[in-house]
Design an enzyme around this catalytic site. Structure first.
Site, short mmCIF file in Angstrom:
data_model
loop_
_atom_site.label_atom_id
_atom_site.label_comp_id
_atom_site.label_asym_id
_atom_site.label_seq_id
_atom_site.Cartn_x
_atom_site.Cartn_y
_atom_site.Cartn_z
N ARG A 72 0.40 -1.23 0.20
CA ARG A 72 0.16 0.27 -0.01
C ARG A 72 1.20 1.28 0.04
O ARG A 72 0.14 2.43 0.73
CB ARG A 72 -1.11 0.27 1.64
N SER B 40 -11.21 -0.20 3.23
CA SER B 40 -10.15 0.44 4.45
C SER B 40 -9.35 1.77 4.60
O SER B 40 -8.95 2.23 4.36
CB SER B 40 -9.21 -0.50 3.86
N GLU C 192 -5.40 4.35 5.47
CA GLU C 192 -4.84 4.36 4.15
C GLU C 192 -5.24 5.20 3.65
O GLU C 192 -4.11 5.64 3.00
CB GLU C 192 -5.64 3.00 4.21
N1 EPU Z 1 -10.60 -9.88 10.33
C1 EPU Z 1 -10.85 -9.84 11.36
N2 EPU Z 1 -11.83 -8.78 11.95
C2 EPU Z 1 -12.05 -7.99 10.71
C3 EPU Z 1 -11.57 -7.92 9.71
C4 EPU Z 1 -10.51 -8.82 9.73
O1 EPU Z 1 -10.27 -10.42 12.44
O2 EPU Z 1 -12.86 -7.12 11.63
C5 EPU Z 1 -9.37 -10.40 10.39
C6 EPU Z 1 -9.62 -12.26 9.87
O3 EPU Z 1 -8.66 -12.67 10.42
C7 EPU Z 1 -9.46 -12.07 8.01
C8 EPU Z 1 -8.17 -10.53 7.74
O4 EPU Z 1 -8.34 -10.23 9.55
O5 EPU Z 1 -9.17 -13.43 7.73
C9 EPU Z 1 -8.24 -10.80 6.51
O6 EPU Z 1 -9.57 -10.34 6.15
P1 EPU Z 1 -9.79 -9.49 4.90
O7 EPU Z 1 -9.58 -10.45 3.83
O8 EPU Z 1 -11.42 -9.15 4.68
O9 EPU Z 1 -8.87 -8.31 4.64
P2 EPU Z 1 -8.62 -7.24 4.71
O10 EPU Z 1 -6.89 -7.06 5.21
O11 EPU Z 1 -9.54 -6.38 6.44
C10 EPU Z 1 -7.47 -6.42 3.04
C11 EPU Z 1 -7.23 -5.04 2.13
C12 EPU Z 1 -8.50 -4.55 1.22
C13 EPU Z 1 -8.96 -6.22 0.63
C14 EPU Z 1 -8.59 -7.01 0.88
C15 EPU Z 1 -8.98 -8.15 0.38
C16 EPU Z 1 -5.85 -3.81 2.79
C17 EPU Z 1 -6.00 -2.30 4.02
N3 EPU Z 1 -7.27 -3.82 2.53
O12 EPU Z 1 -8.60 -5.34 3.74
O13 EPU Z 1 -8.21 -3.51 0.44
O14 EPU Z 1 -10.17 -5.72 -0.69
O15 EPU Z 1 -7.45 -6.91 2.53
O16 EPU Z 1 -7.27 -8.75 -0.75
O17 EPU Z 1 -4.46 -4.24 2.86
C18 EPU Z 1 -8.49 -1.48 0.56
O18 EPU Z 1 -7.41 -1.16 0.83
O19 EPU Z 1 -9.65 -0.20 0.62
C19 EPU Z 1 -9.24 -2.56 0.18
C20 EPU Z 1 -11.12 -2.91 0.83
#
Ligand code: EPU
Length: 340
Positions: free
Chosen positions: A165, A239, A335
């Site tokens: 990012r 995010s 972000e």
């Molecule tokens: N998790 C939780 N609680 C939550 C959210 C996440 O426990 O409320 C944990 C879980 O363990 C889950 C892990 O986080 O397995 C990963 O969650 P998720 O796959 O939803 O992804 P994220 O890390 O929350 C990132 C990106 C998203 C992207 C997704 C999928 C960033 C800041 N965000 O989110 O990007 O769509 O991965 O790859 O890296 C964005 O940047 O605007 C965005 C939406």
């Protein structure tokens, strides 16, 4: 090319927060961009390059500068061999339309980044990424207007110093380059496992065993619909926080206390911790803080439900970051960029 005055930024930002900008203009070719930037320089006017406004927030007071929206079109196959197709794309093309076209061409490389609201020129700034792909994996080079010399320059993938990012465009060289096109090298081979866990779960649940760019695009769209609120109905910037990156010693220390803490190895002794998990552990998931709703489906997303403006947003942000810091000794970063 018209320059507009006193434009309310909240109409252009998916968070629907922000005061006015003194000036705003759209440019649709490099000559217009050059003209606008030369004028801004002569008048010593600060400027901000705005894409779709889905990853940008603004303060309540007036932005005393010029907001430029780069709307330079273009989609051209510039090279092709037996295994790859290289495409040069104008900064003003809508990212998801480009993903759709690449999927129609059966090309692999950006299909997991379906439905990200962005223009192509904004994509390298934060090295957009989702479901196991990030722009840095396929971007060969880009062209940008270098404001320090008033000329178009070409930057290689390495020049952009992409990390999670992040790129030189966010901080190191912030305000120097205005991206005018990106060149991506995409692959003709089929997508292959291992897939991002959420994607694999979706395939398992739906009994999908044959993978094409189209299958992946459809799965990602479905998953995103469940996890991410539609900004047209519930104002948000995707995010709101980046995931945290910590060192091995810090991970070891935290795992002693929180053995179930999810963590992903990033190489060189660094680990990514989902900030959504940290925020959820602090009890914020689903809560309303100063008019900002912490998304019940993914705590990384803040939804502007009834915030009076930037002040409320900053109070909610401070409450979350401070609580995470106090409990986990991890400082989570915002972000979205800020117009300032
Ligand atoms: N998790 C939780 N609680 C939550 C959210 C996440 O426990 O409320 C944990 C879980 O363990 C889950 C892990 O986080 O397995 C990963 O969650 P998720 O796959 O939803 O992804 P994220 O890390 O929350 C990132 C990106 C998203 C992207 C997704 C999928 C960033 C800041 N965000 O989110 O990007 O769509 O991965 O790859 O890296 C964005 O940047 O605007 C965005 C939406």
């Amino acid at each position: 090319m018209n320059v507009h005055t006193n434009i309310p930024l909240k109409n252009y930002l998916s968070m629907k927060i922000g005061g006015t900008t003194r000036f705003m203009t759209d440019v649709s070719n490099i000559d217009e961009l050059h003209q606008v930037m030369t004028n801004a320089k002569t008048q010593n006017l600060p400027f901000f390059i705005l894409g779709s406004g889905s990853n940008v927030i603004a303060r309540d007071d007036e932005y005393p500068g010029l907001v430029v929206r780069v709307r330079i079109p273009g989609f051209e196959v510039v090279a092709e061999d037996h295994s790859t197709t290289t495409i040069k794309i104008g900064a003003g093309e809508i990212w998801d339309e480009v993903v759709a076209r690449s999927v129609d061409m059966n090309l692999v490389g950006i299909e997991a980044m379906s439905d990200i609201p962005s223009y192509c020129g904004a994509a390298p700034v934060q090295n957009i990424g989702a479901y196991g792909q990030e722009l840095a994996d396929t971007l060969v080079s880009l062209e940008a207007y270098d404001t320090s010399v008033g000329q178009i320059v070409s930057l290689s993938n390495d020049d952009c110093k992409f990390t999670y990012r992040d790129s030189i465009f966010r901080v190191e060289e912030q305000g120097r380059y205005i991206i005018t096109s990106i060149t991506l090298q995409l692959y003709k081979s089929a997508p292959t496992p291992p897939f991002y866990q959420a994607l694999q779960n979706y395939f398992d649940e739906h009994g999908i065993t044959i993978f094409t760019p189209k299958v992946i695009r459809e799965a990602v769209s479905e998953i995103r619909r469940e996890k991410l609120p539609d900004p047209a109905k519930r104002p948000n910037s995707g995010s709101f926080f980046k995931n945290a990156i910590i060192d091995q010693w810090q991970l070891d220390e935290l795992l002693r206390e929180y053995s179930d803490m999810p963590h992903y190895e990033m190489g060189e002794g660094r680990y990514k911790i989902p900030s959504g998990w940290l925020i959820e552990q602090c009890g914020f998931k689903g809560q309303l803080l100063h008019g900002m709703r912490v998304n019940p489906a993914n705590a990384l997303v803040l939804i502007n439900e009834s915030a009076s403006g930037y002040l409320d947003l900053s109070l909610a942000r401070a409450e979350i970051t401070q609580t995470v810091q106090d409990r986990f000794r991890i400082s989570i970063e915002q972000e979205p960029l800020e117009i300032a």
